[in-house]
Design an enzyme around this catalytic site. Sequence first.
Site, PDB file in Angstrom:
ATOM      1  N   ASP A 184       0.809  -1.213   0.000  1.00  0.00           N
ATOM      2  CA  ASP A 184       0.000   0.000   0.000  1.00  0.00           C
ATOM      3  C   ASP A 184       0.847   1.269   0.000  1.00  0.00           C
ATOM      4  O   ASP A 184       2.063   1.241   0.222  1.00  0.00           O
ATOM      5  CB  ASP A 184      -0.907   0.016   1.238  1.00  0.00           C
ATOM      6  CG  ASP A 184      -2.127  -0.859   1.080  1.00  0.00           C
ATOM      7  OD1 ASP A 184      -2.433  -1.251  -0.060  1.00  0.00           O
ATOM      8  OD2 ASP A 184      -2.782  -1.159   2.099  1.00  0.00           O
ATOM      9  N   LYS A 234      -3.422   3.477  -3.060  1.00  0.00           N
ATOM     10  CA  LYS A 234      -4.553   4.333  -3.443  1.00  0.00           C
ATOM     11  C   LYS A 234      -4.429   5.665  -2.715  1.00  0.00           C
ATOM     12  O   LYS A 234      -4.088   5.717  -1.536  1.00  0.00           O
ATOM     13  CB  LYS A 234      -5.883   3.672  -3.067  1.00  0.00           C
ATOM     14  CG  LYS A 234      -6.149   2.378  -3.808  1.00  0.00           C
ATOM     15  CD  LYS A 234      -7.571   1.896  -3.586  1.00  0.00           C
ATOM     16  CE  LYS A 234      -7.759   1.262  -2.223  1.00  0.00           C
ATOM     17  NZ  LYS A 234      -7.152  -0.065  -2.112  1.00  0.00           N
ATOM     18  N   MET A 264      -9.066   8.397   9.405  1.00  0.00           N
ATOM     19  CA  MET A 264      -9.403   9.084   8.148  1.00  0.00           C
ATOM     20  C   MET A 264     -10.406  10.206   8.404  1.00  0.00           C
ATOM     21  O   MET A 264     -11.433  10.315   7.737  1.00  0.00           O
ATOM     22  CB  MET A 264      -9.968   8.082   7.129  1.00  0.00           C
ATOM     23  CG  MET A 264      -8.985   6.979   6.755  1.00  0.00           C
ATOM     24  SD  MET A 264      -9.698   5.689   5.717  1.00  0.00           S
ATOM     25  CE  MET A 264     -10.665   4.768   6.942  1.00  0.00           C
TER      26      MET A 264
END
Length: 295
Positions: free
Chosen positions: A78, A100, A213
């Site tokens: 990642d 991503k 997040m």
Amino acid sequence: MMGLPIALRDRMRWFGIGLGLVDAPVRASSGRSLAAGQGQEAPRRGHISLVGAGPGAADLLTLRAVDHIRRADVVLYDRLISDEILDLIPSGIETVYVGKAVGACAWPQDKIDALIVEEALKGRRVVRLKSGDPSIFGRACEEIAAARAADIPVEIIPGITAASAAAASLTRPLTSRGLTDTFVLTTGTCRPGDAPSDRTRFARPGTSMAFYMAVERAGEIQRDLLEAGVPPECEIDVVASVSTPHERKGQMTLGTLTQEIEAQDLHSPAVIFIRYPKTMAVSEIPTQAGLQAVE
């Protein structure tokens, strides 16, 4: 093992007996092995491991994670995997970046699912290396489902999640006897198209909440909690890029959350801790000071 931190290298030498961690050879990635008792090659069954890389520091990896990384045929990693951890991957192992980022995603989840299955069907040991713990906001469900649909063995190797690492960095336990006996992990960012999570459901005295997040949603979180009666005096800690050289920490209250995040220049990846101790009575009506803080 030359590039490993000294402490991690020493622990690997100590515990590596019987685990294959010390001087483990890099295995060939042809996808074939010799059949038992025969002189001919037979297809080797592939395998997928979802491996938690922890928050960033290599010495926070579990020994099992290191073992799987060193024995992989291919590692798909990642965006938040640190260079320090990538340096643990032996040079003979194939690596694929599948990171991503918001607004720039060359690797949608279905493409990642297809690739790990494709590699495992070749008979390869696939390590899907994920920051933190794969089971916590790590899209593990989709990858497990893809593996099982293709009848490929799949496992999870847990990692230290950002909330645990951040609490350790703050030297503040996630729970405190007599003050906060409930701990909630939640997120400020849901799947596109989904309704926002009900952030107020667990906002009760005696609760600590860790928001992942969430820096970009701090204003919404602040308003929701104040309107639900959470006192603006509740303490908040924000820890960004925990366990990395870029780690930063900020302290504030619920009433000053958005202003202080901006003033202290705190950015993702970060964890927002909100502590609502039992000693604080519920404010049934938001205070004027609290409402003015988000106006």
